[in-house]
Scaffold this motif. Structure first.
Motif, PDB file in Angstrom:
ATOM      1  N   THR A   3      60.382  40.365  17.844  1.00 62.54           N
ATOM      2  CA  THR A   3      61.545  40.523  18.720  1.00 62.54           C
ATOM      3  C   THR A   3      61.472  41.759  19.607  1.00 62.54           C
ATOM      4  O   THR A   3      62.069  41.768  20.675  1.00 62.54           O
ATOM      5  CB  THR A   3      62.851  40.554  17.909  1.00 62.54           C
ATOM      6  N   ASN A  49      58.349  34.057  21.584  1.00 59.43           N
ATOM      7  CA  ASN A  49      57.964  32.791  20.968  1.00 59.43           C
ATOM      8  C   ASN A  49      58.151  32.806  19.460  1.00 59.43           C
ATOM      9  O   ASN A  49      57.776  33.766  18.787  1.00 59.43           O
ATOM     10  CB  ASN A  49      56.501  32.470  21.270  1.00 59.43           C
ATOM     11  N   PRO A 103      64.013  40.021  26.049  1.00 60.63           N
ATOM     12  CA  PRO A 103      64.933  38.874  26.002  1.00 60.63           C
ATOM     13  C   PRO A 103      64.471  37.839  24.969  1.00 60.63           C
ATOM     14  O   PRO A 103      63.300  37.446  24.947  1.00 60.63           O
ATOM     15  CB  PRO A 103      64.871  38.298  27.419  1.00 60.63           C
ATOM     16  N   GLY A 104      65.395  37.414  24.125  1.00 58.58           N
ATOM     17  CA  GLY A 104      65.071  36.490  23.043  1.00 58.58           C
ATOM     18  C   GLY A 104      64.460  35.186  23.503  1.00 58.58           C
ATOM     19  O   GLY A 104      63.578  34.632  22.835  1.00 58.58           O
ATOM     20  N   ASP A 105      64.902  34.684  24.664  1.00 61.82           N
ATOM     21  CA  ASP A 105      64.368  33.406  25.144  1.00 61.82           C
ATOM     22  C   ASP A 105      62.954  33.534  25.697  1.00 61.82           C
ATOM     23  O   ASP A 105      62.317  32.536  26.022  1.00 61.82           O
ATOM     24  CB  ASP A 105      65.309  32.762  26.168  1.00 61.82           C
ATOM     25  N   GLU A 106      62.452  34.770  25.782  1.00 56.39           N
ATOM     26  CA  GLU A 106      61.081  34.982  26.241  1.00 56.39           C
ATOM     27  C   GLU A 106      60.121  35.261  25.083  1.00 56.39           C
ATOM     28  O   GLU A 106      58.925  35.387  25.282  1.00 56.39           O
ATOM     29  CB  GLU A 106      61.037  36.145  27.238  1.00 56.39           C
ATOM     30  N   LYS A 108      58.925  35.395  14.729  1.00 52.49           N
ATOM     31  CA  LYS A 108      59.120  35.784  16.127  1.00 52.49           C
ATOM     32  C   LYS A 108      59.179  37.309  16.200  1.00 52.49           C
ATOM     33  O   LYS A 108      60.048  37.932  15.596  1.00 52.49           O
ATOM     34  CB  LYS A 108      60.414  35.183  16.680  1.00 52.49           C
TER      35      LYS A 108
END
Length: 110
Positions: free
Chosen positions: A26, A13, A8-11, A24
């Protein structure tokens, strides 16, 4: 090796590397890695080489790439390929984001 199938992208950094560049990771496994690289205008990805194969897809912006001494200006929708150990770098001409794919994974990015 444990396998992770979802990233998940929001996890993930976004790491500030300094000098107008952020990175980041990915997704990755031992054999493959995908990395977003965010550039501010004027930021320089210094000339370097590594033993990994690399494909770069330009998501946004404009960049002057130098691959093996040959320079070319590329923009969104364009791609590059870098064979192992070839010297390469880029200068960001307009703010943008690159998507780098490496094989094998860059352990130094984790």
């Amino acid at each position: 090796m444990d396998v992770t199938n979802y990233f998940p992208g929001d996890e993930m950094n976004l790491i500030d590397l300094g000098d107008g560049i952020k990175r980041k990771v990915t997704a990755y496994s031992d054999n493959l890695m995908c990395v977003e690289v965010h550039f501010e205008e004027g930021a320089v990805g210094a000339l370097h080489s590594h033993p990994h194969e690399q494909i770069t897809y330009i998501l946004s912006g404009r960049f002057e790439f130098n691959i093996g001494g040959t320079k070319k200006i590329l923009s969104a929708g364009d791609s590059t390929y870098k064979q192992p150990n070839i010297e390469h770098g880029a200068v960001c001409l307009e703010p943008g984001v690159l998507l780098d794919i490496f094989t094998p994974s860059r352990a130094d990015f984790l």
